[in-house]
Structure formats: structure tokens, C-alpha cells
Scaffold this motif. Structure first.
Motif, PDB file in Angstrom:
ATOM      1  N   LYS A  22       0.857  -1.192   0.000  1.00 37.66           N
ATOM      2  CA  LYS A  22       0.000   0.000   0.000  1.00 37.66           C
ATOM      3  C   LYS A  22       0.893   1.242   0.000  1.00 37.66           C
ATOM      4  CE  LYS A  22      -2.281   0.839   3.860  1.00 37.66           C
ATOM      5  NZ  LYS A  22      -3.338   0.823   4.903  1.00 37.66           N
ATOM      6  N   LEU A  23       0.577   2.202  -0.855  1.00 36.84           N
ATOM      7  CA  LEU A  23       1.229   3.513  -0.797  1.00 36.84           C
ATOM      8  C   LEU A  23       0.252   4.469  -0.113  1.00 36.84           C
ATOM      9  CD1 LEU A  23       2.930   3.877  -4.320  1.00 36.84           C
ATOM     10  CD2 LEU A  23       4.006   3.266  -2.143  1.00 36.84           C
ATOM     11  N   SER A  24       0.437   4.657   1.173  1.00 41.00           N
ATOM     12  CA  SER A  24      -0.555   5.365   1.993  1.00 41.00           C
ATOM     13  C   SER A  24      -0.310   6.871   2.099  1.00 41.00           C
ATOM     14  CB  SER A  24      -0.561   4.760   3.399  1.00 41.00           C
ATOM     15  OG  SER A  24       0.726   4.877   3.987  1.00 41.00           O
ATOM     16  N   GLU A  25       0.704   7.383   1.413  1.00 41.98           N
ATOM     17  CA  GLU A  25       1.133   8.762   1.651  1.00 41.98           C
ATOM     18  C   GLU A  25       0.042   9.806   1.426  1.00 41.98           C
ATOM     19  OE1 GLU A  25       4.982   6.550   0.555  1.00 41.98           O
ATOM     20  OE2 GLU A  25       2.842   6.436   0.102  1.00 41.98           O
ATOM     21  N   LEU A  26      -0.733   9.673   0.339  1.00 44.22           N
ATOM     22  CA  LEU A  26      -1.744  10.678   0.038  1.00 44.22           C
ATOM     23  C   LEU A  26      -2.783  10.783   1.148  1.00 44.22           C
ATOM     24  CD1 LEU A  26      -2.647  12.753  -2.089  1.00 44.22           C
ATOM     25  CD2 LEU A  26      -4.053  10.949  -3.121  1.00 44.22           C
ATOM     26  N   ALA A  27      -3.016   9.674   1.846  1.00 44.16           N
ATOM     27  CA  ALA A  27      -4.004   9.668   2.928  1.00 44.16           C
ATOM     28  C   ALA A  27      -3.587  10.553   4.107  1.00 44.16           C
ATOM     29  CB  ALA A  27      -4.233   8.240   3.413  1.00 44.16           C
ATOM     30  N   VAL A  28      -2.295  10.858   4.198  1.00 45.46           N
ATOM     31  CA  VAL A  28      -1.829  11.756   5.265  1.00 45.46           C
ATOM     32  C   VAL A  28      -1.306  13.075   4.698  1.00 45.46           C
ATOM     33  CG1 VAL A  28      -1.383   9.962   6.968  1.00 45.46           C
ATOM     34  CG2 VAL A  28       0.436  10.604   5.368  1.00 45.46           C
ATOM     35  N   GLY A  29      -1.711  13.403   3.470  1.00 42.76           N
ATOM     36  CA  GLY A  29      -1.439  14.727   2.934  1.00 42.76           C
ATOM     37  C   GLY A  29      -0.110  14.901   2.229  1.00 42.76           C
ATOM     38  N   ILE A  30       0.630  13.816   2.051  1.00 46.23           N
ATOM     39  CA  ILE A  30       1.858  13.924   1.256  1.00 46.23           C
ATOM     40  C   ILE A  30       1.690  13.030   0.021  1.00 46.23           C
ATOM     41  CG2 ILE A  30       3.427  14.703   3.049  1.00 46.23           C
ATOM     42  CD1 ILE A  30       4.195  11.870   3.665  1.00 46.23           C
ATOM     43  N   GLY A  31       2.733  12.442  -0.481  1.00 46.00           N
ATOM     44  CA  GLY A  31       2.619  11.565  -1.642  1.00 46.00           C
ATOM     45  C   GLY A  31       3.883  10.735  -1.760  1.00 46.00           C
ATOM     46  N   PRO A  32       3.838   9.653  -2.518  1.00 44.07           N
ATOM     47  CA  PRO A  32       5.012   8.787  -2.666  1.00 44.07           C
ATOM     48  C   PRO A  32       6.000   9.373  -3.679  1.00 44.07           C
ATOM     49  CG  PRO A  32       3.197   7.883  -3.919  1.00 44.07           C
ATOM     50  CD  PRO A  32       2.661   9.107  -3.217  1.00 44.07           C
ATOM     51  N   PHE A  33       6.496  10.567  -3.367  1.00 43.81           N
ATOM     52  CA  PHE A  33       7.311  11.281  -4.345  1.00 43.81           C
ATOM     53  C   PHE A  33       8.706  10.681  -4.490  1.00 43.81           C
ATOM     54  CE2 PHE A  33       4.186  14.443  -2.881  1.00 43.81           C
ATOM     55  CZ  PHE A  33       3.585  14.709  -4.101  1.00 43.81           C
ATOM     56  N   VAL A  34       9.348  10.361  -3.374  1.00 43.96           N
ATOM     57  CA  VAL A  34      10.723   9.855  -3.434  1.00 43.96           C
ATOM     58  C   VAL A  34      10.760   8.408  -3.935  1.00 43.96           C
ATOM     59  CG1 VAL A  34      12.820   9.398  -2.120  1.00 43.96           C
ATOM     60  CG2 VAL A  34      11.457  11.420  -1.600  1.00 43.96           C
ATOM     61  N   VAL A  35       9.864   7.578  -3.423  1.00 47.96           N
ATOM     62  CA  VAL A  35       9.863   6.169  -3.841  1.00 47.96           C
ATOM     63  C   VAL A  35       9.170   5.976  -5.191  1.00 47.96           C
ATOM     64  CG1 VAL A  35       9.920   5.359  -1.455  1.00 47.96           C
ATOM     65  CG2 VAL A  35       7.708   5.521  -2.648  1.00 47.96           C
ATOM     66  N   GLY A  36       8.442   6.992  -5.635  1.00 52.34           N
ATOM     67  CA  GLY A  36       7.660   6.882  -6.867  1.00 52.34           C
ATOM     68  C   GLY A  36       8.445   6.407  -8.083  1.00 52.34           C
ATOM     69  N   PRO A  37       9.611   7.009  -8.370  1.00 48.61           N
ATOM     70  CA  PRO A  37      10.355   6.556  -9.547  1.00 48.61           C
ATOM     71  C   PRO A  37      10.729   5.074  -9.501  1.00 48.61           C
ATOM     72  CG  PRO A  37      11.145   8.704  -8.855  1.00 48.61           C
ATOM     73  CD  PRO A  37      10.207   8.230  -7.787  1.00 48.61           C
ATOM     74  N   ALA A  38      11.079   4.574  -8.322  1.00 47.32           N
ATOM     75  CA  ALA A  38      11.437   3.154  -8.199  1.00 47.32           C
ATOM     76  C   ALA A  38      10.213   2.270  -8.416  1.00 47.32           C
ATOM     77  CB  ALA A  38      12.061   2.877  -6.832  1.00 47.32           C
ATOM     78  N   VAL A  39       9.090   2.657  -7.834  1.00 47.29           N
ATOM     79  CA  VAL A  39       7.870   1.861  -7.983  1.00 47.29           C
ATOM     80  C   VAL A  39       7.382   1.921  -9.428  1.00 47.29           C
ATOM     81  CG1 VAL A  39       5.490   1.547  -7.209  1.00 47.29           C
ATOM     82  CG2 VAL A  39       7.243   2.243  -5.559  1.00 47.29           C
ATOM     83  N   GLU A  40       7.375   3.113 -10.002  1.00 52.42           N
ATOM     84  CA  GLU A  40       6.918   3.274 -11.393  1.00 52.42           C
ATOM     85  C   GLU A  40       7.787   2.470 -12.351  1.00 52.42           C
ATOM     86  OE1 GLU A  40       6.919   6.749 -14.752  1.00 52.42           O
ATOM     87  OE2 GLU A  40       6.486   7.367 -12.686  1.00 52.42           O
ATOM     88  N   ARG A  41       9.097   2.452 -12.099  1.00 56.26           N
ATOM     89  CA  ARG A  41      10.013   1.696 -12.951  1.00 56.26           C
ATOM     90  C   ARG A  41       9.680   0.210 -12.935  1.00 56.26           C
ATOM     91  NH1 ARG A  41      14.248  -1.090 -11.006  1.00 56.26           N
ATOM     92  NH2 ARG A  41      15.792  -1.835 -12.506  1.00 56.26           N
TER      93      ARG A  41
END
Length: 258
Positions: free
Chosen positions: A133-152
Motif C-alpha cells: 500500500k502507498l498510503s502517503e496521500l491519505a496523510v497529505g503527502i505523496g510517494p514522491f521519493v519512492v515513486g520513480p522506483a515503484v513506477e520503474r
């Protein structure tokens, strides 16, 4: 490296380095654990005794709960925020640049930064219970740093599904279907057998060939030192919002009651 709460440990046996991290809060990742993980991966990556790396966490429940909520709510300015989230950037970049192939041993659920760790391994083997689960948006942030690794690993569509639907788990089977996991096993014993078998085979493979392969796997990511640092600044700014502070405190209070 042992701390009052948690540790990062490594050992080398017959060309196989095992890196294990632990934190009593479901293997969360406070700054000191992130720092030790990055340093350990960097050091082992240039150790000629090592042919392959296994990354794992301790315990029999969660693989990784992601960022430490205690440290998130304590952040008081942009610089502190960027510094904290840069810890995730340093670990992912250490894994990316590491001259050894990294096998992920995932025995349980992973949230946020933990999903980023899995995505940054070169071959992840998991149990059927290893939902993500990428829960970041639920607490007002986002998976910005890990995003490139997950998207890749899983592609833009699946990454966006995880990022947008931030409160729902995706099953381990979902993870395998979309490339996050290479293999699934029904229990920890089978998981460990599979990890050991692959690590043994790789320990007898050509280090030069594996490094050349890894460079191909990670082609097009040379800009990640800058990219992930910039992403850390975004998260570091957002975590200061009253929305995020209130959301994290509400989540912590709910966790204490449950």
C-alpha cells in the motif's frame, strides 16, 4: 549497527551478504535506520568478498511500515523535511548504484517507503501475505521519493493506482502480476528456501556479468541523484501542512486504541 530502537545488521557467508533491518514499530524506517541502510549497502557494494546481496527485515509480521510517524510529526521546517525524506533517496540510490544484484526477501506487508525498498531490489521474492500500500496521500503527502522506483517496476498505470487509492491494500498476487514480485511462496520456509537457492546460484555466477546486467536493468536512471533529492524537497514541504500533522496524529491515536 544497533540503536536503542532498531538496528541494521549485515553478514557475509560464501559470497552472499545478508542485510537485515529491524524497528519495533513494524519495521518502520526512522532517519537513523535509513542512514545505516544506505551506508551498509554502499560498503557491501564495493566489497570483493560479496557476489550477491539479500535484503530482508526481521520478525514475522510486517516487512516494512515505511516512514516513522514520530519523526514526521516532529519536522518543523523545509530543511528538516527535505533531510528526512532524503534518507529514502539515499537508500534507493545506494541500491541502484550497488555493483551487486540485490534479492529482496519480503515476508509480510509493506507500506510507503517499504514498497519503495522492494521496488529497488533487482529480484523480489515474497510470501502470499506480502500485500502493499502507498498510503502517503491519505496523510497529505505523496510517494514522491519512492515513486520513480515503484513506477520503474510496475509502470505508470499501476503506480498511479497505488498512489491514488492510498487506503487500500493490493495483494501479493497483484504485486506479482504487475512485476513488483518475481515469485510468491505460501509460507516463510518456502520463501527462505527460494531466496537461498537463488542466492547460491548467483554466488557462483560471474560478478562482472551480473554488474553489466545490472547496469542495463537500471539504464536511464543516472539522473536519480538529482530527481530524488528534488522529490524529497516536495515531501519535506508538504509534511509541514496542518492537514498532514492532523492526519498523522489521528492515525497514531487510532493505532494506540486498536
Amino acid at each position: 549497527m544497533q540503536h536503542a530502537e532498531g538496528y541494521v545488521r549485515s553478514e557475509i557467508d560464501h559470497g552472499i551478504a545478508t542485510i537485515e533491518f529491524f524497528h519495533p514499530s513494524s519495521n518502520a524506517l526512522p532517519a537513523i535506520i535509513l542512514e545505516d541502510l544506505a551506508k551498509t549497502i554502499n560498503d557491501i557494494g564495493i566489497d570483493d568478498r560479496v557476489k550477491v546481496i539479500i535484503l530482508r527485515s526481521a520478525g514475522d509480521k510486517a516487512f516494512c511500515a515505511g516512514a516513522s510517524f514520530d519523526e514526521l510529526v516532529a519536522i518543523s521546517n523545509d530543511a528538516e523535511g527535505k533531510k528526512f525524506f532524503s534518507g529514502f533517496a539515499h537508500v534507493i540510490n545506494a541500491m541502484r548504484k550497488c555493483h551487486k544484484l540485490i534479492i529482496g526477501r519480503v515476508h509480510g506487508k509493506a507500506v510507503g517507503g517499504g514498497v519503495g525498498l522492494i521496488a529497488a531490489t533487482d529480484y523480489a521474492i515474497a510470501t502470499d501475505s506480502a500485500a502493499v500500500k502507498l498510503s502517503e496521500l491519505a496523510v497529505g503527502i505523496g510517494p514522491f521519493v519512492v515513486g520513480p522506483a515503484v513506477e520503474r517496476k510496475v509502470g505508470v498505470s499501476c503506480f498511479s493506482q497505488l498512489a491514488i487509492d492510498a487506503t487500500e491494500w493490493r495483494s501479493a498476487e497483484w504485486g506479482k502480476k504487475h512485476g513488483l514480485y518475481a515469485e510468491l511462496h505460501s509460507n516463510v520456509e518456502e520463501l527462505d528456501d527460494a531466496v537461498k537457492s537463488l542466492a547460491d546460484r548467483l554466488a557462483h555466477s560471474s560478478p562482472e556479468a551480473m554488474w553489466e546486467l545490472k547496469k542495463i536493468f537500471w539504464q536511464g536512471t543516472d539522473h536519480w541523484d538529482t530527481l530524488l533529492s528534488d522529490r524529497a524537497a516536495i515531501s519535506g514541504r508538504l509534511v509541514l501542512s496542518s492537514f498532514t500533522k492532523n492526519a498523522i496524529n489521528a492515525f497514531k491515536a487510532k493505532s494506540v486504541k486498536s
